[in-house]
Design an enzyme around this catalytic site. Structure first.
Site, short mmCIF file in Angstrom:
data_model
loop_
_atom_site.label_atom_id
_atom_site.label_comp_id
_atom_site.label_asym_id
_atom_site.label_seq_id
_atom_site.Cartn_x
_atom_site.Cartn_y
_atom_site.Cartn_z
N ARG A 20 -37.30 -80.22 47.04
CA ARG A 20 -35.76 -80.38 46.84
C ARG A 20 -35.55 -79.38 45.50
O ARG A 20 -35.11 -79.59 44.79
CB ARG A 20 -34.93 -81.35 47.07
N CYS B 259 -26.61 -84.81 51.76
CA CYS B 259 -26.81 -85.79 51.13
C CYS B 259 -26.83 -85.82 50.21
O CYS B 259 -26.89 -84.51 49.02
CB CYS B 259 -28.96 -85.58 51.60
N GLU C 263 -29.65 -85.63 44.58
CA GLU C 263 -29.45 -84.08 44.98
C GLU C 263 -28.80 -83.31 44.75
O GLU C 263 -29.06 -82.33 44.35
CB GLU C 263 -30.21 -84.31 46.38
N1 EPU Z 1 -30.62 -93.93 57.97
C1 EPU Z 1 -30.07 -94.82 58.74
N2 EPU Z 1 -28.79 -94.44 58.08
C2 EPU Z 1 -28.27 -93.82 57.75
C3 EPU Z 1 -28.92 -92.97 57.44
C4 EPU Z 1 -29.99 -92.56 58.19
O1 EPU Z 1 -30.32 -96.25 58.58
O2 EPU Z 1 -26.87 -94.36 57.03
C5 EPU Z 1 -32.20 -93.62 59.14
C6 EPU Z 1 -32.44 -93.15 59.96
O3 EPU Z 1 -32.12 -93.58 60.94
C7 EPU Z 1 -33.38 -92.53 60.13
C8 EPU Z 1 -33.62 -92.15 58.17
O4 EPU Z 1 -32.80 -93.15 57.45
O5 EPU Z 1 -34.60 -93.50 60.06
C9 EPU Z 1 -33.45 -90.79 58.24
O6 EPU Z 1 -32.27 -89.79 58.54
P1 EPU Z 1 -31.76 -88.86 58.86
O7 EPU Z 1 -33.03 -88.87 60.45
O8 EPU Z 1 -30.75 -88.27 58.75
O9 EPU Z 1 -32.93 -87.57 57.58
P2 EPU Z 1 -32.72 -88.27 56.00
O10 EPU Z 1 -33.91 -87.93 54.96
O11 EPU Z 1 -31.88 -88.95 55.62
C10 EPU Z 1 -32.96 -85.09 55.44
C11 EPU Z 1 -32.38 -84.19 54.40
C12 EPU Z 1 -31.25 -83.90 55.29
C13 EPU Z 1 -31.68 -83.00 56.62
C14 EPU Z 1 -31.71 -84.27 57.53
C15 EPU Z 1 -32.77 -83.76 58.83
C16 EPU Z 1 -32.72 -85.41 52.49
C17 EPU Z 1 -32.02 -86.11 51.26
N3 EPU Z 1 -32.23 -85.28 53.59
O12 EPU Z 1 -31.75 -86.23 55.86
O13 EPU Z 1 -30.77 -83.08 53.74
O14 EPU Z 1 -30.94 -83.02 56.61
O15 EPU Z 1 -33.45 -85.06 57.08
O16 EPU Z 1 -33.23 -82.86 58.43
O17 EPU Z 1 -34.52 -85.06 51.92
C18 EPU Z 1 -29.21 -82.63 51.57
O18 EPU Z 1 -30.86 -82.16 51.91
O19 EPU Z 1 -28.41 -82.16 51.86
C19 EPU Z 1 -29.29 -83.16 53.58
C20 EPU Z 1 -28.52 -83.52 54.50
#
Ligand code: EPU
Length: 298
Positions: free
Chosen positions: A176, A224, A294
């Site tokens: 990012r 996010c 972010e």
């Molecule tokens: N999780 C929880 N509780 C929650 C949300 C997530 O336990 O309320 C756990 C999920 O179960 C999973 C882990 O956290 O094991 C990661 O969650 P997720 O797969 O949704 O991915 P993320 O790391 O939260 C990232 C990007 C998103 C992108 C998704 C999918 C960042 C900060 N976020 O989310 O990007 O859409 O991967 O590719 O890197 C953004 O940048 O605005 C964004 C939404």
């Protein structure tokens, strides 16, 4: 602003569209934010360049507004020039397996259209809102890929108003982040593939379906809120701190994905910023991790 009246005369003289004291809440996906002294909407690189040149020459504050999908504008607004890029939507194939696209093109639109035009690669960015320029500046992405790796070159506007091409070898992309944060991007040339189109279309459908199930689509949010900390997941940490559904004013932590904040309607930037502080404090107490924003705050 330093030369407030002079700007109106300048923009009118050049016939560059602008609005004075324009509420930015209309242009952010969170739907919050006070007015900009000037909201300027250039339609060509020349118009963009002339605004950048004047800002730099006068030391005026310059803000670039892309899709407004990763942004909190404070309730007091911004004192300066805000360039809205949404009219900068050129598109041209480069004949080398890619295309050059204006910074204001919507990322979601180009992801879709690139598949229609027979290019593969961009489907990794399915479901990400915002403009192409904004996406490159912050190296938007997710678990399927980031835009940085697909950039062949970027055109930026120098302080003297001259466009300049930065090749891939001059660009640095991190999680990012990029070395383009202080630059004004006018267009981006992407390097894509021509193969496996059916697989790319299938992947588009799967990612869209997955995101619809895991993220609060259709609400006023900015994706996010926090970056994932090294070795961890911000969403999980917020969830484990018991903050899903937590509210301040009309700002709420999403029950679906805890790293998303939602404007329930009529929320202020102040509500969001207070909720952000509360989340940071609670997560630090519970897990010792300090979450870094972010989203960008103006
Ligand atoms: N999780 C929880 N509780 C929650 C949300 C997530 O336990 O309320 C756990 C999920 O179960 C999973 C882990 O956290 O094991 C990661 O969650 P997720 O797969 O949704 O991915 P993320 O790391 O939260 C990232 C990007 C998103 C992108 C998704 C999918 C960042 C900060 N976020 O989310 O990007 O859409 O991967 O590719 O890197 C953004 O940048 O605005 C964004 C939404």
């Amino acid at each position: 602003m330093k030369e407030d009246e002079g700007w109106g005369t300048f923009l009118t003289g050049k016939a560059i569209p602008f609005r004075r004291n324009e509420p930015l809440s209309k242009y952010t996906t969170f739907k919050v934010g006070g007015p900009a002294s000037y909201l300027v909407e250039p339609r060509t690189t020349d118009e963009l360049a002339s605004v950048v040149k004047k800002c730099r020459a006068e030391g005026e504050r310059l803000y670039v507004l892309g899709g407004g999908s990763n942004l909190i504008v404070r309730d007091e607004g911004v004192n300066g020039i805000v360039i809205r890029t949404s009219s900068l939507k050129s598109f041209a194939e480069d004949g080398k397996g890619g295309f050059t696209v204006g910074c204001g093109y919507q990322l979601s639109q180009i992801v879709h259209e690139s598949l229609d035009k027979g290019f593969s690669g961009l489907e990794a960015l399915t479901g990400i809102p915002g403009s192409v320029g904004g996406a490159v500046r912050m190296n938007a992405g997710g678990k399927y890929g980031e835009i940085g790796g697909m950039v062949r070159s970027v055109e930026v506007i120098g302080d003297d108003g001259a466009p300049r091409i930065l090749e891939a070898k001059e660009l640095r992309f991190g999680y990012r982040s990029s070395n383009l944060k202080e630059r004004v991007i006018s267009s981006v040339t992407l390097r894509l593939g021509r193969e496996s189109l059916e697989a790319a279309r299938e992947s588009y459908r799967k990612i869209m379906e997955e995101k619809r199930g895991a993220q609060p689509f259709g609400t006023s949010n900015a994706g996010c809120t926090f970056k994932n900390p090294p070795g961890g997941k911000a969403g999980r940490l917020i969830d484990e701190a018991g903050l899903k559904g937590a509210k301040i004013g009309r700002a709420r932590v999403s029950e679906l994905h805890a790293n998303f904040l939602i404007n329930e309607g009529g929320c202020s930037a102040d509500d969001l910023l207070k909720l952000i502080t509360q989340i940071q404090e609670r997560v630090a107490e519970k897990s010792g991790v300090s979450l870094e924003l972010e989203v960008v705050v103006w």
